[in-house]
Design an enzyme around this catalytic site. Structure first.
Site, PDB file in Angstrom:
ATOM      1  N   HIS A  46       0.868  -1.186   0.000  1.00  0.00           N
ATOM      2  CA  HIS A  46       0.000   0.000   0.000  1.00  0.00           C
ATOM      3  C   HIS A  46       0.903   1.233   0.000  1.00  0.00           C
ATOM      4  O   HIS A  46       2.008   1.202   0.544  1.00  0.00           O
ATOM      5  CB  HIS A  46      -0.843  -0.051   1.281  1.00  0.00           C
ATOM      6  CG  HIS A  46      -1.894   0.999   1.418  1.00  0.00           C
ATOM      7  ND1 HIS A  46      -1.602   2.290   1.759  1.00  0.00           N
ATOM      8  CD2 HIS A  46      -3.240   0.935   1.294  1.00  0.00           C
ATOM      9  CE1 HIS A  46      -2.731   2.993   1.842  1.00  0.00           C
ATOM     10  NE2 HIS A  46      -3.742   2.193   1.561  1.00  0.00           N
ATOM     11  N   ASP A  86       3.412  -4.346   7.860  1.00  0.00           N
ATOM     12  CA  ASP A  86       2.223  -3.511   7.790  1.00  0.00           C
ATOM     13  C   ASP A  86       1.031  -4.451   8.044  1.00  0.00           C
ATOM     14  O   ASP A  86       0.647  -5.232   7.172  1.00  0.00           O
ATOM     15  CB  ASP A  86       2.142  -2.864   6.400  1.00  0.00           C
ATOM     16  CG  ASP A  86       0.836  -2.110   6.198  1.00  0.00           C
ATOM     17  OD1 ASP A  86      -0.009  -2.107   7.114  1.00  0.00           O
ATOM     18  OD2 ASP A  86       0.663  -1.522   5.111  1.00  0.00           O
ATOM     19  N   GLN A 144      -4.200  -4.956   7.225  1.00  0.00           N
ATOM     20  CA  GLN A 144      -5.184  -5.992   6.881  1.00  0.00           C
ATOM     21  C   GLN A 144      -4.918  -7.272   7.672  1.00  0.00           C
ATOM     22  O   GLN A 144      -5.850  -7.947   8.102  1.00  0.00           O
ATOM     23  CB  GLN A 144      -5.122  -6.317   5.378  1.00  0.00           C
ATOM     24  CG  GLN A 144      -5.340  -5.127   4.456  1.00  0.00           C
ATOM     25  CD  GLN A 144      -6.752  -4.575   4.507  1.00  0.00           C
ATOM     26  OE1 GLN A 144      -7.705  -5.264   4.893  1.00  0.00           O
ATOM     27  NE2 GLN A 144      -6.912  -3.322   4.124  1.00  0.00           N
ATOM     28  N   LYS A 196     -10.216  -0.399  10.595  1.00  0.00           N
ATOM     29  CA  LYS A 196     -10.418  -1.660   9.871  1.00  0.00           C
ATOM     30  C   LYS A 196     -10.668  -2.810  10.851  1.00  0.00           C
ATOM     31  O   LYS A 196     -11.104  -3.882  10.471  1.00  0.00           O
ATOM     32  CB  LYS A 196      -9.205  -1.985   9.003  1.00  0.00           C
ATOM     33  CG  LYS A 196      -8.937  -0.926   7.933  1.00  0.00           C
ATOM     34  CD  LYS A 196      -7.812  -1.341   7.029  1.00  0.00           C
ATOM     35  CE  LYS A 196      -7.134  -0.183   6.347  1.00  0.00           C
ATOM     36  NZ  LYS A 196      -7.850   0.395   5.223  1.00  0.00           N
ATOM     37  N   CYS A 253      -4.668   2.343  -3.601  1.00  0.00           N
ATOM     38  CA  CYS A 253      -3.399   2.856  -3.060  1.00  0.00           C
ATOM     39  C   CYS A 253      -2.278   1.837  -3.246  1.00  0.00           C
ATOM     40  O   CYS A 253      -1.441   1.648  -2.355  1.00  0.00           O
ATOM     41  CB  CYS A 253      -3.518   3.243  -1.594  1.00  0.00           C
ATOM     42  SG  CYS A 253      -4.659   4.577  -1.316  1.00  0.00           S
TER      43      CYS A 253
HETATM   44  C1  LIG Z   1      -2.283  -2.599   3.643  1.00  0.00           C
HETATM   45  C2  LIG Z   1      -2.610  -1.210   4.118  1.00  0.00           C
HETATM   46  N1  LIG Z   1      -1.629  -0.451   4.614  1.00  0.00           N
HETATM   47  C3  LIG Z   1      -1.858   0.782   5.087  1.00  0.00           C
HETATM   48  C4  LIG Z   1      -3.122   1.320   5.055  1.00  0.00           C
HETATM   49  C5  LIG Z   1      -3.332   2.713   5.599  1.00  0.00           C
HETATM   50  O1  LIG Z   1      -4.192   2.672   6.705  1.00  0.00           O
HETATM   51  P1  LIG Z   1      -4.715   4.044   7.341  1.00  0.00           P
HETATM   52  O2  LIG Z   1      -5.266   4.838   6.189  1.00  0.00           O
HETATM   53  O3  LIG Z   1      -5.765   3.625   8.283  1.00  0.00           O
HETATM   54  O4  LIG Z   1      -3.569   4.698   7.996  1.00  0.00           O
HETATM   55  C6  LIG Z   1      -4.174   0.587   4.514  1.00  0.00           C
HETATM   56  C7  LIG Z   1      -5.532   1.173   4.382  1.00  0.00           C
HETATM   57  O5  LIG Z   1      -6.213   0.980   3.384  1.00  0.00           O
HETATM   58  C8  LIG Z   1      -3.920  -0.720   4.053  1.00  0.00           C
HETATM   59  O6  LIG Z   1      -4.884  -1.488   3.555  1.00  0.00           O
END
Ligand SMILES: Cc1ncc(COP(=O)(O)O)c(C=O)c1O
Length: 416
Positions: free
Chosen positions: A133, A210, A213, A236, A374
């Site tokens: 992401h 990260d 998910q 999430k 993203c």
């Molecule tokens: C794999 C992953 N990393 C990072 C993020 C970023 O999360 P946040 O926008 O809650 O900081 C997301 C959110 O869609 C994600 O799916």
């Protein structure tokens, strides 16, 4: 667990009972019952979380760590209890290893700024995967732009699984950090994190996962993984937005410089000097999102009370069923078909753009997401500008999959 194995597992989990705990799922949109399949973007909230938020503001609200009065002490207790819940959820050794952040984006930036930036010199390498992401890409691009770090990208196979051999070859004596996703938000691929961490550690390289998910679907155990850093995001995880957390091993936190400067993160400030508080407070400047943190604690307590193996079997059944239904139509093309994947189904469809698909099926009451999620390097890997993504949560059912399919069939009639 692979989808195939899950199909053979008897389900002892009642998604309808779980569903009844989420008031928003009873509503209609455009006169149709809501089918919410945008959970990878953000999940809905159970009563337990809504009640914690209500109580946090209506009965127990004051600033934390500052007061000597009843409400301040009460909100501090609740806030620190939420930290302890996160530590329990991740199986961290100590609550002090949990830093509250505003989400995983913030947690990842914290590692980049406080841990990596002072340690990275021109030519040093950071290993990512092509699945990442943007939140786990852009902070490392900053280090490339500002300090000459070199980003190395581990490739995937066509089915969305990681090319392990290629990954291992990227680990060199210039590698300073491996920063990879636990589970892809765009494909659902679950990385063999424990194995990857062991490979990196064998060469003395720390690993950041990260878990945006992964934490939702995999119940990570940071001690078993032996991971150095693990980022999570509250919204999430059935919790509020504006709150998340970073787990980091205590040895790293002790050696890390502060992140932002402000109140609550210092030991002493004079006109000439400043000294800093111990972790975790060193990394939590200013008034935190107090009630959101309490809400995240409530969400994780709620998750921990579930029969987790049965819940996971339910999600595995959903994704296997969705793939089975998609397999009936040659005009639907799922991306990411490895067996080691979570409950996310990204796809393209002949003759219709993802944005048109999602707009059309929204009118049938089915909420999905369309776009690059993203994850533009991943879209480039598959040579598509965007996909449509249906992402499942514990409260979804096979009926939701059927409603998605009915909506897609209508969409096909229109666009074919
Ligand atoms: C794999 C992953 N990393 C990072 C993020 C970023 O999360 P946040 O926008 O809650 O900081 C997301 C959110 O869609 C994600 O799916």
């Amino acid at each position: 667990m692979s989808a195939d194995a899950a199909l053979k597992t008897p389900l002892a989990f009642d998604p309808l009972k779980v569903r009844a705990e989420f008031p928003i799922l009873a509503r209609e949109v455009y006169g149709k019952p809501l089918v919410y399949l945008d959970n990878a973007a953000s999940a809905q909230k159970p009563e337990a979380v809504l009640e914690a938020l209500r109580r946090g503001y209506a009965e127990e609200y004051a600033n934390v760590h500052r007061g000597l009065h009843f409400l301040s002490n009460r909100s501090t207790e609740r806030y620190e209890a939420a930290r302890a819940s996160i530590a329990r959820f991740l199986n961290a050794e100590r609550a002090e290893e949990i830093i509250f952040t505003s989400g995983s984006t913030d947690a990842l930036n914290l590692v980049a700024s406080s841990w990596a930036e002072p340690r990275i010199k021109a030519g040093d390498e950071i290993v990512l995967t092509i699945l990442e992401h943007h939140s786990n890409i852009v902070p490392w691009h900053y280090l490339r732009e500002r300090h000459g770090a070199v980003l190395k990208w581990a490739p995937i196979h066509d089915d969305g699984s990681l090319d392990m051999e290629a990954f291992e070859k990227l680990l060199t004596d210039r590698t300073k950090l491996v920063a990879i996703t636990h589970m892809s938000n765009a494909l659902g691929t679950i990385l063999p994190a424990k194995e990857l961490i062991a490979m990196a550690h064998a060469r003395g390289i720390p690993v950041l996962l990260d878990g945006s998910q992964g934490a939702v679907h995999l119940r990570p155990d940071v001690r078993d993984l032996d991971v150095d850093f693990y980022a999570i995001t509250g919204h999430k995880l059935y919790g509020p937005s504006g709150i998340g957390a970073l787990y980091a091993k205590r040895e790293h936190l002790d050696a890390m410089r502060p992140y932002r400067g402000g109140g609550e993160m210092i030991r002493e400030v004079t006109m000439e000097t400043v000294t800093y508080a111990d972790p975790p407070h060193r990394f939590e400047a200013g008034t935190p999102p107090i009630v959101q943190a309490i809400g995240l604690g409530a969400a994780l307590d709620w998750m921990m009370a579930l029969d987790w193996p049965a819940a996971q079997a339910h999600e595995a059944d959903l994704i296997a069923y969705a793939h089975e239904r998609f397999g009936q139509f040659n005009w639907l093309h799922p991306l990411g078909t490895t067996a080691e994947k979570g409950a996310i189904l990204s796809f393209t469809m002949d003759g219709a753009h993802p944005h048109d698909i999602s707009t059309f099926i929204d009118r049938q009451g089915v909420a999905v997401r369309a776009g690059h999620h993203c994850a533009q390097p991943l879209m480039d890997r598959y040579d598509v500008p965007a996909t449509t993504r249906a992402s499942f949560a514990l409260y979804n059912t096979r009926e939701d999959v059927d409603r998605l399919m009915d909506a897609l069939l209508k969409c096909r009639e229109l666009f074919a």
